[in-house]
Enzyme design. Structure first.
Site, PDB file in Angstrom:
ATOM      1  N   SER A 170     -35.798  19.010   9.591  1.00 58.91           N
ATOM      2  CA  SER A 170     -36.312  17.984  10.520  1.00 58.91           C
ATOM      3  C   SER A 170     -35.541  17.976  11.842  1.00 58.91           C
ATOM      4  O   SER A 170     -35.637  17.029  12.614  1.00 58.91           O
ATOM      5  CB  SER A 170     -36.318  16.600   9.859  1.00 58.91           C
ATOM      6  OG  SER A 170     -35.130  16.352   9.155  1.00 58.91           O
ATOM      7  N   ARG A 210     -36.255  20.134  14.125  1.00 61.15           N
ATOM      8  CA  ARG A 210     -37.239  20.512  15.150  1.00 61.15           C
ATOM      9  C   ARG A 210     -38.604  20.746  14.499  1.00 61.15           C
ATOM     10  O   ARG A 210     -38.740  20.654  13.275  1.00 61.15           O
ATOM     11  CB  ARG A 210     -36.776  21.754  15.924  1.00 61.15           C
ATOM     12  CG  ARG A 210     -36.427  22.936  15.055  1.00 61.15           C
ATOM     13  CD  ARG A 210     -35.645  23.987  15.844  1.00 61.15           C
ATOM     14  NE  ARG A 210     -35.049  24.974  14.962  1.00 61.15           N
ATOM     15  CZ  ARG A 210     -35.648  26.083  14.558  1.00 61.15           C
ATOM     16  NH1 ARG A 210     -36.884  26.343  14.941  1.00 61.15           N
ATOM     17  NH2 ARG A 210     -35.025  26.913  13.745  1.00 61.15           N
ATOM     18  N   SER A 218     -48.710  26.870   3.656  1.00 57.83           N
ATOM     19  CA  SER A 218     -49.359  27.565   4.781  1.00 57.83           C
ATOM     20  C   SER A 218     -50.659  28.195   4.309  1.00 57.83           C
ATOM     21  O   SER A 218     -50.789  28.569   3.131  1.00 57.83           O
ATOM     22  CB  SER A 218     -48.418  28.654   5.286  1.00 57.83           C
ATOM     23  OG  SER A 218     -49.114  29.615   6.044  1.00 57.83           O
ATOM     24  N   TYR A 271     -43.212  36.046   3.255  1.00 58.25           N
ATOM     25  CA  TYR A 271     -43.564  34.658   3.601  1.00 58.25           C
ATOM     26  C   TYR A 271     -44.776  34.211   2.766  1.00 58.25           C
ATOM     27  O   TYR A 271     -44.773  33.124   2.175  1.00 58.25           O
ATOM     28  CB  TYR A 271     -43.849  34.595   5.105  1.00 58.25           C
ATOM     29  CG  TYR A 271     -44.223  33.230   5.637  1.00 58.25           C
ATOM     30  CD1 TYR A 271     -43.233  32.327   6.031  1.00 58.25           C
ATOM     31  CD2 TYR A 271     -45.564  32.844   5.764  1.00 58.25           C
ATOM     32  CE1 TYR A 271     -43.574  31.073   6.538  1.00 58.25           C
ATOM     33  CE2 TYR A 271     -45.904  31.604   6.269  1.00 58.25           C
ATOM     34  CZ  TYR A 271     -44.909  30.722   6.657  1.00 58.25           C
ATOM     35  OH  TYR A 271     -45.252  29.485   7.152  1.00 58.25           O
ATOM     36  N   ILE A 303     -50.168  25.604  13.914  1.00 54.39           N
ATOM     37  CA  ILE A 303     -49.711  24.319  14.464  1.00 54.39           C
ATOM     38  C   ILE A 303     -48.761  24.604  15.625  1.00 54.39           C
ATOM     39  O   ILE A 303     -47.829  25.407  15.483  1.00 54.39           O
ATOM     40  CB  ILE A 303     -48.952  23.493  13.375  1.00 54.39           C
ATOM     41  CG1 ILE A 303     -49.798  23.329  12.096  1.00 54.39           C
ATOM     42  CG2 ILE A 303     -48.494  22.152  13.936  1.00 54.39           C
ATOM     43  CD1 ILE A 303     -51.095  22.584  12.254  1.00 54.39           C
TER      44      ILE A 303
HETATM   45  P1  NAP Z   1     -39.543  25.633  12.902  1.00 55.46           P
HETATM   46  O1  NAP Z   1     -39.927  24.988  14.176  1.00 55.46           O
HETATM   47  O2  NAP Z   1     -39.119  27.067  12.915  1.00 55.46           O
HETATM   48  O3  NAP Z   1     -38.387  24.745  12.221  1.00 55.46           O
HETATM   49  C1  NAP Z   1     -37.828  25.180  11.012  1.00 55.46           C
HETATM   50  C2  NAP Z   1     -36.910  24.118  10.462  1.00 55.46           C
HETATM   51  O4  NAP Z   1     -36.387  24.613   9.213  1.00 55.46           O
HETATM   52  C3  NAP Z   1     -35.717  23.834  11.361  1.00 55.46           C
HETATM   53  O5  NAP Z   1     -35.340  22.488  11.202  1.00 55.46           O
HETATM   54  C4  NAP Z   1     -34.636  24.749  10.799  1.00 55.46           C
HETATM   55  O6  NAP Z   1     -33.312  24.266  11.008  1.00 55.46           O
HETATM   56  C5  NAP Z   1     -34.969  24.690   9.310  1.00 55.46           C
HETATM   57  N1  NAP Z   1     -34.503  25.914   8.643  1.00 55.46           N
HETATM   58  C6  NAP Z   1     -34.895  27.184   8.883  1.00 55.46           C
HETATM   59  N2  NAP Z   1     -34.191  28.039   8.120  1.00 55.46           N
HETATM   60  C7  NAP Z   1     -33.335  27.286   7.389  1.00 55.46           C
HETATM   61  C8  NAP Z   1     -32.325  27.586   6.446  1.00 55.46           C
HETATM   62  N3  NAP Z   1     -32.033  28.827   6.093  1.00 55.46           N
HETATM   63  N4  NAP Z   1     -31.626  26.565   5.896  1.00 55.46           N
HETATM   64  C9  NAP Z   1     -31.881  25.292   6.268  1.00 55.46           C
HETATM   65  N5  NAP Z   1     -32.823  24.939   7.152  1.00 55.46           N
HETATM   66  C10 NAP Z   1     -33.537  25.926   7.723  1.00 55.46           C
HETATM   67  O7  NAP Z   1     -40.719  25.566  11.819  1.00 55.46           O
HETATM   68  P2  NAP Z   1     -42.174  24.881  11.908  1.00 55.46           P
HETATM   69  O8  NAP Z   1     -43.072  25.811  12.640  1.00 55.46           O
HETATM   70  O9  NAP Z   1     -42.053  23.469  12.318  1.00 55.46           O
HETATM   71  O10 NAP Z   1     -42.620  24.951  10.364  1.00 55.46           O
HETATM   72  C11 NAP Z   1     -42.310  23.908   9.461  1.00 55.46           C
HETATM   73  C12 NAP Z   1     -43.019  24.183   8.139  1.00 55.46           C
HETATM   74  O11 NAP Z   1     -44.420  24.311   8.364  1.00 55.46           O
HETATM   75  C13 NAP Z   1     -42.574  25.475   7.463  1.00 55.46           C
HETATM   76  O12 NAP Z   1     -42.596  25.287   6.059  1.00 55.46           O
HETATM   77  C14 NAP Z   1     -43.650  26.464   7.861  1.00 55.46           C
HETATM   78  O13 NAP Z   1     -43.777  27.517   6.926  1.00 55.46           O
HETATM   79  C15 NAP Z   1     -44.873  25.543   7.836  1.00 55.46           C
HETATM   80  N6  NAP Z   1     -45.985  26.042   8.655  1.00 55.46           N
HETATM   81  C16 NAP Z   1     -45.858  26.106  10.017  1.00 55.46           C
HETATM   82  C17 NAP Z   1     -46.958  26.558  10.767  1.00 55.46           C
HETATM   83  C18 NAP Z   1     -46.912  26.613  12.273  1.00 55.46           C
HETATM   84  O14 NAP Z   1     -47.910  27.084  12.858  1.00 55.46           O
HETATM   85  N7  NAP Z   1     -45.862  26.142  12.920  1.00 55.46           N
HETATM   86  C19 NAP Z   1     -48.116  26.978  10.109  1.00 55.46           C
HETATM   87  C20 NAP Z   1     -48.191  26.907   8.738  1.00 55.46           C
HETATM   88  C21 NAP Z   1     -47.114  26.425   8.008  1.00 55.46           C
HETATM   89  P3  NAP Z   1     -32.423  24.773  12.304  1.00 55.46           P
HETATM   90  O15 NAP Z   1     -32.918  23.970  13.491  1.00 55.46           O
HETATM   91  O16 NAP Z   1     -31.023  24.449  11.941  1.00 55.46           O
HETATM   92  O17 NAP Z   1     -32.673  26.247  12.428  1.00 55.46           O
END
Ligand code: NAP
Length: 254
Positions: free
Chosen positions: A13, A15, A143, A156, A189
């Site tokens: 959370s 970002r 996803s 993934y 998203i």
């Molecule tokens: P994001 O902006 O890349 O943010 C990822 C978050 O996960 C950050 O808070 C990050 O922390 C944390 N994280 C990543 N690797 C980690 C690790 N090894 N240990 C602990 N924390 C970790 O991701 P998002 O796009 O918002 O996606 C959020 C969720 O939605 C994910 O499950 C993703 O698969 C899913 N999703 C996203 C999309 C999309 O289009 N964005 C589509 C389908 C599904 P740090 O800030 O410390 O790195």
């Protein structure tokens, strides 16, 4: 849909989608555990915003590929709060690679963060929640690639596919404790990091004609966190503007 007095952990959370979910839950009355992989400006800033809405909230940095860090995070949660009502397994990592070049190390990392960590967090959370009078809610952020393959995303996709079946197994075994477990199957998203050209690519392939917003995921997460939906468990709810409706849906010319 008020969530007054509930304690919620949203992994990842600092970002993106997780940040908006944490803010939505805080707005509705939850006390938050704001989480990121490490201490960072992003984590601090997300936490400061949450604290304005929910002063008893805390922040925790934990690298989710390390089971010991997950144990430590839950020890802190148990020390700080009387219980835990909501877990949102949102954090995930990706490291695209052609399947024939994919290194075992990268496979292991993606599977450990995106599948093993949600399992370990759900296990910790479930053990706390089974003692709650009002049960609990676990929401897994999945996803469309759990179902639809994408080039260079074998690890993934496998992790998200596993998360989908894990959701159902958890739902089945935790139902007697009044713990509901559901997943949100997200399409494309836009987060603060999504480049504009990627957003534009989706204009024609998404029947809705646009990419989704983090708020559209967060509102559903808030609903699934509430007692309005205590009879919904083991469900996977797709939020993708019609992206996965099929071949014809992605071809406006047909
Ligand atoms: P994001 O902006 O890349 O943010 C990822 C978050 O996960 C950050 O808070 C990050 O922390 C944390 N994280 C990543 N690797 C980690 C690790 N090894 N240990 C602990 N924390 C970790 O991701 P998002 O796009 O918002 O996606 C959020 C969720 O939605 C994910 O499950 C993703 O698969 C899913 N999703 C996203 C999309 C999309 O289009 N964005 C589509 C389908 C599904 P740090 O800030 O410390 O790195």
């Amino acid at each position: 849909m008020q969530l007054e007095g509930k304690v919620a952990l949203v992994t990842g959370s600092s970002r993106g989608i997780g940040k908006t979910i944490a803010h939505e839950l805080a707005h509705r009355g939850c006390t938050l555990i704001v989480h990121g992989s490490k201490e960072s400006d992003a984590l601090r800033s997300s936490f400061e915003d949450v604290k304005k809405l929910s002063p008893d909230s805390i922040k925790v940095a934990a690298e989710l590929s390390e089971p010991a860090a997950i144990d430590k995070m839950f020890a802190r949660i148990k020390q700080t709060f009387d219980g835990l009502d909501i877990l949102v397994n949102n954090a995930a990592t990706q490291n695209p690679s052609p399947v024939l070049e994919l290194e075992q190390e990268d496979w292991d990392r993606v599977l450990s963060v995106n599948l093993r960590a949600p399992f370990l967090c759900a296990q910790h959370a479930g053990r706390i929640m089974r003692g709650n009078k009002t049960g609990g809610k676990i929401i897994n952020i999945s996803s469309v690639h759990a179902y639809d393959a994408r080039r260079h995303y074998a690890h993934y996709s496998a992790a998200k596919g596993g998360l989908e079946t894990l959701t159902k197994s958890l739902a089945l075994e935790l139902a007697p404790y009044n713990i509901q477990v559901n997943s949100i199957v997200a399409g494309a998203i836009a987060t603060e990091l999504t480049p504009l050209d990627r957003q534009e690519k989706f204009l024609t392939s998404v029947p809705a004609g646009r990419i989704g917003t983090t708020e559209e995921i967060a509102r559903l997460a808030a609903f699934l966190s509430s007692n309005e939906c205590d009879y919904i468990t083991g469900a996977s709810i797709t939020v993708d503007g019609g992206l996965t409706l099929g071949f014809c849906a992605s071809r406006p010319d047909l």
